[in-house]
Design a protein around this motif. Sequence first.
Motif, short mmCIF file in Angstrom:
data_model
loop_
_atom_site.label_atom_id
_atom_site.label_comp_id
_atom_site.label_asym_id
_atom_site.label_seq_id
_atom_site.Cartn_x
_atom_site.Cartn_y
_atom_site.Cartn_z
N GLN A 34 9.05 4.22 -12.78
CA GLN A 34 8.47 5.03 -11.71
C GLN A 34 7.68 6.16 -12.36
O GLN A 34 8.24 6.92 -13.16
CB GLN A 34 9.55 5.57 -10.79
CG GLN A 34 9.01 6.20 -9.52
CD GLN A 34 10.13 6.51 -8.52
OE1 GLN A 34 10.84 7.50 -8.67
NE2 GLN A 34 10.29 5.66 -7.52
N TRP A 41 3.29 13.04 -6.74
CA TRP A 41 2.82 11.65 -6.81
C TRP A 41 3.96 10.77 -7.31
O TRP A 41 4.69 11.13 -8.24
CB TRP A 41 1.64 11.52 -7.76
CG TRP A 41 0.36 12.17 -7.32
CD1 TRP A 41 0.23 13.29 -6.55
CD2 TRP A 41 -0.96 11.76 -7.66
NE1 TRP A 41 -1.10 13.60 -6.38
CE2 TRP A 41 -1.86 12.66 -7.05
CE3 TRP A 41 -1.47 10.71 -8.42
CZ2 TRP A 41 -3.23 12.55 -7.17
CZ3 TRP A 41 -2.85 10.59 -8.55
CH2 TRP A 41 -3.73 11.50 -7.93
N GLU A 43 4.45 6.54 -8.27
CA GLU A 43 3.76 5.26 -8.38
C GLU A 43 4.61 4.23 -9.12
O GLU A 43 5.46 4.57 -9.92
CB GLU A 43 2.43 5.44 -9.14
CG GLU A 43 1.44 6.35 -8.45
CD GLU A 43 0.14 6.55 -9.24
OE1 GLU A 43 -0.80 7.13 -8.68
OE2 GLU A 43 0.09 6.13 -10.43
N HIS A 44 4.34 2.95 -8.80
CA HIS A 44 4.91 1.82 -9.53
C HIS A 44 3.78 0.98 -10.11
O HIS A 44 2.67 0.94 -9.56
CB HIS A 44 5.75 0.93 -8.60
CG HIS A 44 6.99 1.55 -8.08
ND1 HIS A 44 7.58 1.16 -6.90
CD2 HIS A 44 7.77 2.55 -8.57
CE1 HIS A 44 8.67 1.88 -6.69
NE2 HIS A 44 8.79 2.73 -7.68
N ASP A 45 4.10 0.25 -11.16
CA ASP A 45 3.18 -0.73 -11.73
C ASP A 45 3.32 -2.03 -10.95
O ASP A 45 4.39 -2.67 -11.00
CB ASP A 45 3.53 -0.95 -13.20
CG ASP A 45 2.64 -1.98 -13.89
OD1 ASP A 45 1.95 -2.76 -13.19
OD2 ASP A 45 2.65 -2.04 -15.13
N SER A 74 5.52 1.79 1.08
CA SER A 74 4.81 1.73 -0.20
C SER A 74 3.64 0.74 -0.08
O SER A 74 3.78 -0.32 0.53
CB SER A 74 5.75 1.28 -1.32
OG SER A 74 6.82 2.19 -1.45
N ILE A 76 -0.66 -0.64 -1.49
CA ILE A 76 -1.48 -0.99 -2.65
C ILE A 76 -2.81 -1.57 -2.20
O ILE A 76 -2.95 -2.02 -1.04
CB ILE A 76 -0.72 -2.02 -3.53
CG1 ILE A 76 -1.47 -2.34 -4.82
CG2 ILE A 76 -0.38 -3.27 -2.75
CD1 ILE A 76 -0.71 -3.24 -5.76
N SER A 87 -5.04 -0.91 -7.79
CA SER A 87 -4.41 0.41 -7.79
C SER A 87 -2.96 0.25 -8.19
O SER A 87 -2.41 -0.85 -8.14
CB SER A 87 -4.49 1.04 -6.40
OG SER A 87 -3.56 0.42 -5.51
N PRO A 88 -2.30 1.34 -8.56
CA PRO A 88 -0.84 1.31 -8.63
C PRO A 88 -0.27 1.15 -7.22
O PRO A 88 -0.99 1.33 -6.22
CB PRO A 88 -0.47 2.68 -9.21
CG PRO A 88 -1.74 3.29 -9.67
CD PRO A 88 -2.84 2.68 -8.88
N ILE A 90 1.45 2.92 -4.46
CA ILE A 90 1.78 4.29 -4.07
C ILE A 90 3.07 4.23 -3.25
O ILE A 90 3.12 3.61 -2.19
CB ILE A 90 0.65 4.95 -3.25
CG1 ILE A 90 -0.66 4.94 -4.06
CG2 ILE A 90 1.03 6.38 -2.88
CD1 ILE A 90 -1.79 5.65 -3.37
N ASP A 94 5.73 9.34 -2.11
CA ASP A 94 4.54 10.05 -2.57
C ASP A 94 4.02 11.00 -1.48
O ASP A 94 3.92 10.64 -0.31
CB ASP A 94 3.46 9.03 -2.92
CG ASP A 94 2.28 9.64 -3.65
OD1 ASP A 94 2.17 9.42 -4.86
OD2 ASP A 94 1.46 10.31 -3.00
N LYS A 128 -2.17 6.97 2.63
CA LYS A 128 -2.19 6.50 1.25
C LYS A 128 -3.32 5.50 1.04
O LYS A 128 -4.06 5.55 0.05
CB LYS A 128 -0.85 5.85 0.90
CG LYS A 128 0.36 6.76 0.92
CD LYS A 128 1.61 5.94 0.63
CE LYS A 128 2.84 6.77 0.36
NZ LYS A 128 3.34 7.49 1.53
#
Length: 464
Positions: A34, A41, A43-45, A74, A76, A87-88, A90, A94, A128
């Motif tokens: 994370q 902010w 974010e995840h990959d 969440s 993307i 994008s990552p 979100i 966040d 987001k």
Amino acid sequence: MRVASIDQGTTSTRCLVIEDGGAWRIAASRKHGQEHPHAGWVEHDPDELLNNIMSVLEAAGEVDAIAIANQGESCIAWDAETKAALSPVIVWQDARTAKYLAELGAEAEATSRHICGLPLDPYFSASKLAWLLRHVPTIADAHKAGRLRLGTTDAFFLDALAGEFATDVATASRTGLMDLATSQWSDELCNLHGVPRECLPRIGSVDEELGKIKGIPVRASIVDQQAALFGHGCREPGDCKITFGTGAFLLAVAGGERPAQSDLLPTVAWRRGDGKTTFAVEGGVYDAGSALDWARSIGLFDALDELGAFEGPSALSRGIVFVPALSGLAAPYWDRAAAPLFIGMDHATDRRDLVRAVLEGVAMLTVGLIDAAAAVTQLGPSISIDGGLSQSRYFAQFLASASKRTIIVPSMHELTALGLAEFCGLDVCAARANHTRFEPDGSVTDEHHAMFVEAVRRARGWRI
């Protein structure tokens, strides 16, 4: 029939293999990183999440169907042709869009609550997705080229792994872009946020076939909290569960009609293949397990087994209060400017007192959700809880006393996975047969509640 129930959560991806009759085993669990590139902010990959889904699925072995739970809000952006992330992810925690949403004003807030039932809070997906379009040039370019897809993580997973660009009604109801009256994307809300409707997935039912992953049909996809509600056996109006994960999430079944607007939020519990929508009321505490993670990181305790029992009276009864607002306060406050607060310590206060106050603070915020839910729908006499904190006997007993309700802790605590299997048609009642009950004991008084309310008041608005 054997189902691989995959719970793609905020901190990990888990897979349980569940069979008819309720037999189950944990196939695998994979943690993921994370990132916090700036204050507020999270974010995840996305590629790490995809790889972890495939890894736990491979560990499941031979199964007949797949069901996937997602993180909810969440979201993307990705390429429609290559399926590559633009994008990552979100994450729902966040808060980068808080200022932008505040500037939209009261009229926009009223519009959002009227159409989708949700406030203009960065917790939800709409702002987001709009932020990604405004701030990431490659995403804007993909939109111009007609190749952009936007959505919550479930739509990304299904598109990338099963070739199905879809979401379900319950997940869509968490975005801030769906009209609760029609269960379709709202043109007015899409225009309000600047999210192109044509880039969003189709909205379907929880239990329709959603393509195949390595030849195995995906039979269910829904938000993790709604899956847990179903897994707790909640079916009738007033049935209520609370899941204590990274945050704490209360859902109570409201029936077939949209519930009245209140301090909690109207949302969709699920829509099955029969086309009937079941509604719920929802409220959350942003920091539950994450508050304990923080407490451990600063040395207040070392291992989870330290949280089961404490000597002497509660921290609250000795005037020691913690408000767990590390990410701000969710329902019913919706105050991202709130800050965590310890108050009431003296020279005799030690780390055991403080960690107990953290547990009690999460419980007290949760009681506020319970009271708000009871004002909307007549709750039953007991509430079922699951998640990491539910395994602390001290926490469960304190919650029972503070809420003045019976708290039930099922012995099988992977309720999200259980609900997913039920959506696939499995009979898993046997897995819910054993549970522990905690009865209120009068140890938390009205004066204690008033003390906590005052502490919350002092914590609010700190981050200006």
